[in-house]
Design an enzyme around this catalytic site. Structure first.
Site, PDB file in Angstrom:
ATOM      1  N   CYS A   1      -6.185  -5.607  10.497  1.00  0.00           N
ATOM      2  CA  CYS A   1      -4.897  -5.991   9.911  1.00  0.00           C
ATOM      3  C   CYS A   1      -3.958  -4.820   9.639  1.00  0.00           C
ATOM      4  CB  CYS A   1      -5.129  -6.769   8.626  1.00  0.00           C
ATOM      5  SG  CYS A   1      -5.917  -8.339   8.945  1.00  0.00           S
TER       6      CYS A   1
ATOM      7  N   GLU B   1      -2.438 -15.916   5.770  1.00  0.00           N
ATOM      8  CA  GLU B   1      -3.643 -15.717   4.946  1.00  0.00           C
ATOM      9  C   GLU B   1      -3.631 -14.308   4.387  1.00  0.00           C
ATOM     10  OE1 GLU B   1      -6.235 -13.536   5.863  1.00  0.00           O
ATOM     11  OE2 GLU B   1      -5.298 -12.913   7.724  1.00  0.00           O
TER      12      GLU B   1
HETATM   13  C1  UDX Z   1      -6.393  -6.610   4.896  1.00  0.00           C
HETATM   14  C2  UDX Z   1      -5.413  -6.983   3.771  1.00  0.00           C
HETATM   15  O1  UDX Z   1      -5.623  -6.199   2.665  1.00  0.00           O
HETATM   16  C3  UDX Z   1      -5.437  -8.447   3.496  1.00  0.00           C
HETATM   17  O2  UDX Z   1      -4.511  -8.779   2.496  1.00  0.00           O
HETATM   18  C4  UDX Z   1      -5.041  -9.096   4.750  1.00  0.00           C
HETATM   19  O3  UDX Z   1      -4.886 -10.447   4.650  1.00  0.00           O
HETATM   20  C5  UDX Z   1      -5.993  -8.730   5.852  1.00  0.00           C
HETATM   21  O4  UDX Z   1      -5.998  -7.302   5.995  1.00  0.00           O
HETATM   22  P1  UDX Z   1      -8.944  -6.213   5.372  1.00  0.00           P
HETATM   23  O5  UDX Z   1      -8.510  -5.953   6.779  1.00  0.00           O
HETATM   24  O6  UDX Z   1     -10.136  -7.079   5.137  1.00  0.00           O
HETATM   25  O7  UDX Z   1      -7.734  -6.873   4.560  1.00  0.00           O
HETATM   26  O8  UDX Z   1      -9.200  -4.800   4.769  1.00  0.00           O
HETATM   27  P2  UDX Z   1      -8.833  -4.041   3.406  1.00  0.00           P
HETATM   28  O9  UDX Z   1      -9.804  -4.366   2.353  1.00  0.00           O
HETATM   29  O10 UDX Z   1      -7.406  -4.197   3.078  1.00  0.00           O
HETATM   30  O11 UDX Z   1      -9.118  -2.532   3.862  1.00  0.00           O
HETATM   31  C6  UDX Z   1      -8.418  -1.969   4.963  1.00  0.00           C
HETATM   32  C7  UDX Z   1      -8.803  -0.528   5.153  1.00  0.00           C
HETATM   33  O12 UDX Z   1      -8.269   0.253   4.110  1.00  0.00           O
HETATM   34  C8  UDX Z   1     -10.297  -0.248   5.175  1.00  0.00           C
HETATM   35  O13 UDX Z   1     -10.585   0.677   6.198  1.00  0.00           O
HETATM   36  C9  UDX Z   1     -10.572   0.378   3.810  1.00  0.00           C
HETATM   37  O14 UDX Z   1     -11.654   1.261   3.824  1.00  0.00           O
HETATM   38  C10 UDX Z   1      -9.274   1.097   3.556  1.00  0.00           C
HETATM   39  N1  UDX Z   1      -8.962   1.303   2.143  1.00  0.00           N
HETATM   40  C11 UDX Z   1      -8.743   0.233   1.313  1.00  0.00           C
HETATM   41  C12 UDX Z   1      -8.864   2.604   1.652  1.00  0.00           C
HETATM   42  O15 UDX Z   1      -9.047   3.576   2.383  1.00  0.00           O
HETATM   43  N2  UDX Z   1      -8.522   2.779   0.331  1.00  0.00           N
HETATM   44  C13 UDX Z   1      -8.294   1.739  -0.511  1.00  0.00           C
HETATM   45  O16 UDX Z   1      -8.001   1.991  -1.695  1.00  0.00           O
HETATM   46  C14 UDX Z   1      -8.406   0.429  -0.006  1.00  0.00           C
END
Ligand code: UDX
Length: 445
Positions: free
Chosen positions: A266, A154
């Protein structure tokens, strides 16, 4: 189709609710009897926007059922989807206890041929291993049925998981089995535009695609985070740099936002796992080790600013924290940068008061016990007499900050904005000391 989903966590429940909404008959199985009872009564144990509604809709239409009986879970079905947890054992190695226990349940109880899709994030080679375990179990029972196992990772982001389920940018399937391919096409029918096909590849490639994607996203973030500290020293603005980079289609605009570090269930776990998997084969994924190290440093960056403001003396200081979850629109605290910051503040002797729009409503999600730590339910109440406010999560409600109210309550008007959501000029106009991630030059501070 009759679908049985193993595991009722973030991925399992979103998948179940969405498939039931698409008219499949979905049965969720979990060994946690209490959780199943609650779900049966419509009580959803996690916060994900829209999830309550689709679960209620599924229960109402009779398309979504819950059980903790493995016999019931494996009675008459067209496809099984595994969404159980695969946590880090602590060393980077992924625990396959839950996935292997699913394999045992399936091979001990199933009496019909049925494909199995592994949606949990699992190390390369796991689908083949699970196939072997299931075949072995069936052989012991002398059953001549076929239970092919395929990888189907996923790519849902928490907070927007439901809309992403209905509009996936890709669906990946790791198998060579034609029957599984047919069943999977039927399962996801209508989700993708007709021009786009399910990407079929080997189970190993499919499993690795998930790790490769998440590690790449983490790399983009750490790259920007490291550059952001350089920006502060040379008078550049990381937000302008991001805007200048993003339009290049070879770079793409996403995951270029500098902040106080990435968290979640993740990205941190998947990097650790991939480093571990490569290490087992004698390969050093040094790029990812650097990404991890940069992130660990970044999570301490705001604390280091606070430490220099207070000359390392936190004893009589109170710090307010806005935002606890690892990102907005979720109650998920796993790997949240706020946890690192809070721990460092408490270890240094500061008093800490926190507020989060969702986590504050559910004390169970926030299980740090410390007499100097308080969880409040009003953002302005937690800043009373504070010497500093640290913003860890970019919840929308923090963007409309009431500077006047804040200023009247705080002891020292200082904001450390870990998500670059406020405007430095506005903060200055309101006589606040304001620090952010790579937008404000260190000379201006
Ligand atoms: C992630 C993956 O992106 C997704 O594809 C996977 O299937 C599940 O894991 P998620 O864990 O929901 O999704 O979080 P995501 O939106 O990717 O953010 C992860 C972390 O990165 C957060 O702490 C967010 O604040 C941080 N982040 C994200 C940043 O610091 N900068 C960014 O530009 C994007």
């Amino acid at each position: 189709m009759k679908v049985t989903i193993f595991g009722t966590g973030y991925v399992g429940l979103v998948t179940a609710g969405c498939l039931a909404h698409k008219n499949h008959e979905v049965l969720c199985y979990d060994t946690d009897n209490d959780r199943i009872k609650k779900l049966d009564n419509g009580l959803v144990p996690i916060f994900e926007p829209g999830l309550d509604n689709i679960i209620a809709e599924g229960i109402g239409s009779g398309k979504l059922l819950f059980t903790s009986s493995p016999q019931e879970a494996l009675r008459s079905l067209d496809i099984i989807i595994l969404c159980v947890g695969t946590p880090d054992k602590g060393s980077g190695e992924t625990s396959l206890i839950a996935i292997e226990s699913c394999a045992k349940t399936i091979s001990d109880i199933s009496s019909q041929s049925v494909p199995v899709l592994i949606k949990s994030t699992v190390p390369v080679g796991t689908s083949v291993k699970i196939q072997y375990l299931i075949n072995k179990g069936l052989k012991e029972r002398k059953l001549d049925i076929k239970i092919p196992v395929a990888s189907n990772p996923e790519f849902l982001h928490e907070g927007v998981a439901i809309s992403e389920f209905y509009n996936p940018d890709r669906i990946i399937l790791g198998t060579k089995d034609q029957e599984v391919i047919k069943a999977t096409i039927k399962l996801y029918e209508g989700l993708m535009p007709e021009s786009q096909e399910i990407l079929v590849m080997s189970p190993e490639s499919s499993e690795l695609t998930k790790y490769a994607s998440n590690s790449f996203l983490a790399t983009k973030i750490s790259y920007m985070n490291q550059l952001s500290q350089f920006c502060s020293l040379v008078g550049a603005n990381i937000d302008d740099v991001r805007k200048g980079m993003g339009p290049d289609p070879d770079i793409a605009p996403g995951y270029l936002y500098a902040g106080c570090g990435f968290g979640g269930s993740c990205l941190p776990k998947d990097i650790n796992s991939l480093i571990y998997q490569a290490g087992e084969k004698g390969r050093d994924l040094s790029i990812l080790k650097a990404v991890r190290e940069v992130n660990e440093n970044q999570k301490k960056y705001l604390f280091s600013i606070a430490a220099s403001l207070f000359s390392n003396e936190f004893k009589d200081k109170k710090v307010a924290i806005w935002g606890l979850s690892f990102k907005p629109e979720t109650d998920d605290m796993r790997g949240a940068p706020s946890l690192t910051i809070i721990k460092k503040l408490l270890d240094s002797g500061a008093k800490v008061e926190c507020y989060d729009p969702v986590v504050s409503q559910d004390r169970e999600k926030f299980n740090i016990q410390n007499e100097s730590l308080r969880l409040g339910t009003d953002p302005y109440e937690v800043v009373r007499d504070a010497d500093c406010l640290i913003i860890c999560t970019e919840w929308n409600e923090f963007k409309n900050i009431n500077y006047k109210k804040l200023g009247s309550l705080m002891n020292r008007k200082t904001i450390l904005d870990g998500r670059n959501i406020l405007f430095p000029k506005e903060a200055a106009l309101n006589n606040f000391e304001y620090f952010d991630i790579g937008r404000t030059s260190i000379n201006q501070r």
